[in-house]
Design a protein around this motif. Structure first.
Motif, PDB file in Angstrom:
ATOM      1  N   GLY A   1     104.079 -42.710 -23.149  1.00 11.82           N
ATOM      2  CA  GLY A   1     103.899 -41.666 -22.156  1.00 11.82           C
ATOM      3  C   GLY A   1     103.449 -42.174 -20.806  1.00 11.82           C
ATOM      4  O   GLY A   1     103.196 -41.384 -19.916  1.00 11.82           O
TER       5      GLY A   1
ATOM      6  N   ALA B   1      97.324 -39.032 -22.461  1.00  7.43           N
ATOM      7  CA  ALA B   1      98.416 -38.578 -21.612  1.00  7.43           C
ATOM      8  C   ALA B   1      98.026 -38.668 -20.141  1.00  7.43           C
ATOM      9  O   ALA B   1      98.872 -38.885 -19.283  1.00  7.43           O
ATOM     10  CB  ALA B   1      98.804 -37.141 -21.966  1.00  7.43           C
ATOM     11  N   LEU B   2      96.750 -38.503 -19.860  1.00  7.03           N
ATOM     12  CA  LEU B   2      96.277 -38.607 -18.479  1.00  7.03           C
ATOM     13  C   LEU B   2      96.096 -40.065 -18.064  1.00  7.03           C
ATOM     14  O   LEU B   2      95.761 -40.343 -16.922  1.00  7.03           O
ATOM     15  CB  LEU B   2      94.946 -37.866 -18.309  1.00  7.03           C
ATOM     16  CG  LEU B   2      95.018 -36.342 -18.311  1.00  7.03           C
ATOM     17  CD1 LEU B   2      93.630 -35.745 -18.343  1.00  7.03           C
ATOM     18  CD2 LEU B   2      95.774 -35.866 -17.084  1.00  7.03           C
TER      19      LEU B   2
ATOM     20  N   ASP C   1      88.065 -32.241 -21.225  1.00  9.69           N
ATOM     21  CA  ASP C   1      87.476 -32.152 -19.890  1.00  9.69           C
ATOM     22  C   ASP C   1      86.080 -32.757 -19.870  1.00  9.69           C
ATOM     23  O   ASP C   1      85.711 -33.459 -18.924  1.00  9.69           O
ATOM     24  CB  ASP C   1      87.429 -30.687 -19.429  1.00  9.69           C
ATOM     25  CG  ASP C   1      88.806 -30.154 -19.072  1.00  9.69           C
ATOM     26  OD1 ASP C   1      89.756 -30.960 -19.040  1.00  9.69           O
ATOM     27  OD2 ASP C   1      88.933 -28.945 -18.829  1.00  9.69           O
TER      28      ASP C   1
ATOM     29  N   ALA D   1     104.101 -44.052  -8.177  1.00  5.88           N
ATOM     30  CA  ALA D   1     104.500 -43.167  -9.271  1.00  5.88           C
ATOM     31  C   ALA D   1     103.308 -43.010 -10.196  1.00  5.88           C
ATOM     32  O   ALA D   1     102.546 -43.945 -10.411  1.00  5.88           O
ATOM     33  CB  ALA D   1     105.692 -43.728 -10.032  1.00  5.88           C
TER      34      ALA D   1
ATOM     35  N   PRO E   1     104.020 -43.777 -17.145  1.00  3.99           N
ATOM     36  CA  PRO E   1     105.146 -43.817 -16.216  1.00  3.99           C
ATOM     37  C   PRO E   1     105.460 -45.235 -15.780  1.00  3.99           C
ATOM     38  O   PRO E   1     104.577 -46.095 -15.749  1.00  3.99           O
ATOM     39  CB  PRO E   1     104.648 -42.985 -15.028  1.00  3.99           C
ATOM     40  CG  PRO E   1     103.170 -43.135 -15.046  1.00  3.99           C
ATOM     41  CD  PRO E   1     102.777 -43.326 -16.491  1.00  3.99           C
ATOM     42  N   VAL E   2     106.713 -45.486 -15.481  1.00  9.27           N
ATOM     43  CA  VAL E   2     107.127 -46.776 -14.928  1.00  9.27           C
ATOM     44  C   VAL E   2     107.946 -46.530 -13.670  1.00  9.27           C
ATOM     45  O   VAL E   2     108.511 -45.456 -13.471  1.00  9.27           O
ATOM     46  CB  VAL E   2     107.988 -47.592 -15.923  1.00  9.27           C
ATOM     47  CG1 VAL E   2     107.178 -47.999 -17.131  1.00  9.27           C
ATOM     48  CG2 VAL E   2     109.230 -46.824 -16.331  1.00  9.27           C
TER      49      VAL E   2
ATOM     50  N   ALA F   1     103.708 -48.298 -13.580  1.00 12.48           N
ATOM     51  CA  ALA F   1     103.565 -47.536 -12.339  1.00 12.48           C
ATOM     52  C   ALA F   1     102.174 -47.668 -11.740  1.00 12.48           C
ATOM     53  O   ALA F   1     102.020 -47.665 -10.521  1.00 12.48           O
ATOM     54  CB  ALA F   1     103.898 -46.066 -12.584  1.00 12.48           C
TER      55      ALA F   1
ATOM     56  N   LEU G   1     101.449 -39.895 -13.285  1.00  6.97           N
ATOM     57  CA  LEU G   1     101.642 -38.648 -14.008  1.00  6.97           C
ATOM     58  C   LEU G   1     101.182 -37.490 -13.140  1.00  6.97           C
ATOM     59  O   LEU G   1     100.292 -37.635 -12.298  1.00  6.97           O
ATOM     60  CB  LEU G   1     100.855 -38.674 -15.319  1.00  6.97           C
ATOM     61  CG  LEU G   1     101.315 -39.736 -16.314  1.00  6.97           C
ATOM     62  CD1 LEU G   1     100.440 -39.718 -17.556  1.00  6.97           C
ATOM     63  CD2 LEU G   1     102.769 -39.524 -16.693  1.00  6.97           C
TER      64      LEU G   1
ATOM     65  N   LEU H   1     109.326 -42.004 -17.480  1.00  7.36           N
ATOM     66  CA  LEU H   1     108.419 -42.441 -18.528  1.00  7.36           C
ATOM     67  C   LEU H   1     108.967 -43.698 -19.188  1.00  7.36           C
ATOM     68  O   LEU H   1     110.174 -43.909 -19.236  1.00  7.36           O
ATOM     69  CB  LEU H   1     108.240 -41.335 -19.574  1.00  7.36           C
ATOM     70  CG  LEU H   1     107.583 -40.062 -19.050  1.00  7.36           C
ATOM     71  CD1 LEU H   1     107.476 -39.014 -20.154  1.00  7.36           C
ATOM     72  CD2 LEU H   1     106.205 -40.357 -18.480  1.00  7.36           C
TER      73      LEU H   1
ATOM     74  N   GLU I   1      86.530 -36.368 -19.829  1.00  6.77           N
ATOM     75  CA  GLU I   1      87.056 -36.786 -18.531  1.00  6.77           C
ATOM     76  C   GLU I   1      85.921 -36.863 -17.510  1.00  6.77           C
ATOM     77  O   GLU I   1      85.850 -37.803 -16.716  1.00  6.77           O
ATOM     78  CB  GLU I   1      88.142 -35.804 -18.068  1.00  6.77           C
ATOM     79  CG  GLU I   1      88.788 -36.227 -16.769  1.00  6.77           C
ATOM     80  CD  GLU I   1      89.926 -35.303 -16.353  1.00  6.77           C
ATOM     81  OE1 GLU I   1      90.379 -34.486 -17.188  1.00  6.77           O
ATOM     82  OE2 GLU I   1      90.352 -35.407 -15.189  1.00  6.77           O
TER      83      GLU I   1
ATOM     84  N   PRO J   1     106.158 -37.456 -15.087  1.00  8.18           N
ATOM     85  CA  PRO J   1     105.859 -38.350 -13.977  1.00  8.18           C
ATOM     86  C   PRO J   1     106.269 -37.728 -12.642  1.00  8.18           C
ATOM     87  O   PRO J   1     107.189 -36.910 -12.587  1.00  8.18           O
ATOM     88  CB  PRO J   1     106.717 -39.573 -14.279  1.00  8.18           C
ATOM     89  CG  PRO J   1     107.862 -39.047 -15.065  1.00  8.18           C
ATOM     90  CD  PRO J   1     107.367 -37.848 -15.822  1.00  8.18           C
TER      91      PRO J   1
END
Lengths: 259, 259
Positions: free
Chosen positions: A219, A62-63, A19, B203, A221-222, A246, B205, A205, A22, B221
């Motif tokens: 990880g 992952a984010l 965090d 799209a 997205p598409v 994505a 996450l 994913l 981030e 996703p």
DNA sequence: CAGTGGTCTAGACCACAGT
DNA sequence: CTGTGGTCTAGACCACTGC
């Protein structure tokens, strides 16, 4: 004391560290393309062990906020402008003007578009494609695989499939460059007047292959888009299977309020 | 020796273990809803330490193959049938028949649909919504938040925004249940004849809030869909902002080949 | 209560990048 | 070569579940 982590808080340390970072990214303390502090630096700063720091970085990955390269470190992802696939990109007037669909749209988004044709030739139709083309699974169809770039980074991989009896008579379809207006223009020149397109949109994913083909992080997205091109006679003369990063695309559709 | 892991292979152990388990899932050795072997079991079986097993399980989670519950263990995800949002779901005839859009489609997919209205009332218009509705940012608009369930699991969270001057005159819009045919039917009864809808599909996450609202795993996703409802006069009388679990939906669109 | 997963440590060794 | 991230160990302790 700038780093107060672990003081009997509800949150696990690795999330507190994630965090913190981030925040730094969102507020611009860590600018796009900037280096994230190295793992050893973070271990010192937060007085934690390597595993904890690694979990924090994994969280940011992952984010979709950072990308990591072995031996070099992690850098903040830049947020390139998104391309916009307007649903009027298949206008016949665009084709007549010699523009292929992908050019008609990326051009107006101010992005340098690029295509590399990966392969052109006969393949055995995969199950879902065969169903859409109304041919038998494994039947010979023409496949055109290509990779699209925006400003130099690969963003989209697409494969067009055409029934062999349709493709056979159109020599341009076997060339790497099918000519102005793209394959839809060639189809219409050879008597296949197109009446409508149907698009099926899924999101998921990325697979390992897609991760490497589109140079994504695992990880990510598409968007998986499958399009049928239908003639006025109701025949599906092309199926285009597309996988897009994505975060690079926004799809726009118009739906008339029919009775 | 069933488990030969770590024999100077290129692949890291945790991936070999993950691949093993993935095979078991895909071949049906581990059926949907079945328990994945516990971490201690896997540590014994593969002669590895806890961290390695945990990484393998994390891999399967990232692939969307299993879900893990603290204190209970991991189970193979069942693959529920996907709902299909056909682009004819806004047909006026469906509304006239008293069916709301979401029912018109889930019904024919054989899935038990359910809605819970979370809140109905005035809110200050967020920036993007305000732009679409052509009102000032922060202006008072009516918001209707709701959560959709398929077969009992939450799959979609949607918020409809209507300009206050439009909503004001339609008392049903302030009820939890807006009546047969949904809010579009009510709008048309009050002189707002709908001409078309435009949908914007993205799209990405899931955010932390979406993870908990839709009970997803982190890193899942989602499809983010924003729809404008436009009247024959060209006014946008509703904007619907929807977040869907990506693995639950397939979106279908028809695009006429206009000149 | 026992069994499960979740977090964390303090190291080790390997693989990759750049000097 | 040094510094980076990637894998892995062998434990510890905590938190949740269900009997």
């Amino acid at each position: 004391m700038t780093s107060a982590v672990g003081e009997k808080s509800a949150k696990p340390k690795y999330l507190q560290i994630a965090d913190d970072l981030e925040q730094d990214i969102r507020t611009g303390v860590l600018a796009p393309a900037a280096d994230v502090p190295s793992e050893t630096t973070l271990m010192d700063r937060y007085k934690v062990s390597s595993g904890t720091v690694r979990k924090a970085i994994a969280e940011l990955r992952a984010l979709g906020l950072v990308e990591t390269h072995h031996g070099k470190g992690s850098t903040v992802k830049s947020r390139p402008p998104v391309t916009r696939k307007s649903s009027d990109r298949f206008r016949r007037s665009h084709r007549k003007a010699g523009k292929a669909a992908y050019l008609a749209e990326t051009e107006q988004a101010g992005v340098k578009a690029d295509v590399r044709v990966l392969s052109v030739g006969p393949v055995a139709a995969p199950a879902e494609i065969a169903k859409r083309l109304a041919v038998k699974e494994g039947a010979k169809v023409l496949a055109r695989r290509r990779l699209y770039f925006s400003d130099g980074t690969p963003t989209e991989e697409a494969t067009s499939y055409l029934p062999w009896d349709v493709a056979r008579d159109i020599p341009e379809l076997f060339e790497h460059n099918p000519g102005g207006g793209g394959i839809y223009a060639r189809l219409e020149e050879h008597g296949r007047e197109l009446a409508e397109f149907t698009e099926t949109v899924r999101a998921r994913l990325a697979t390992k292959q897609e991760v490497s083909a589109l140079s994504l992080s695992p990880g990510s997205p598409v968007i998986h888009l499958t399009r049928n091109a239908v003639t006025t006679e109701g025949r599906v003369v092309e199926v285009c299977d597309t996988v897009m990063a994505a975060d690079q695309f926004v799809l726009d559709y118009r739906i008339p309020a029919t009775d």
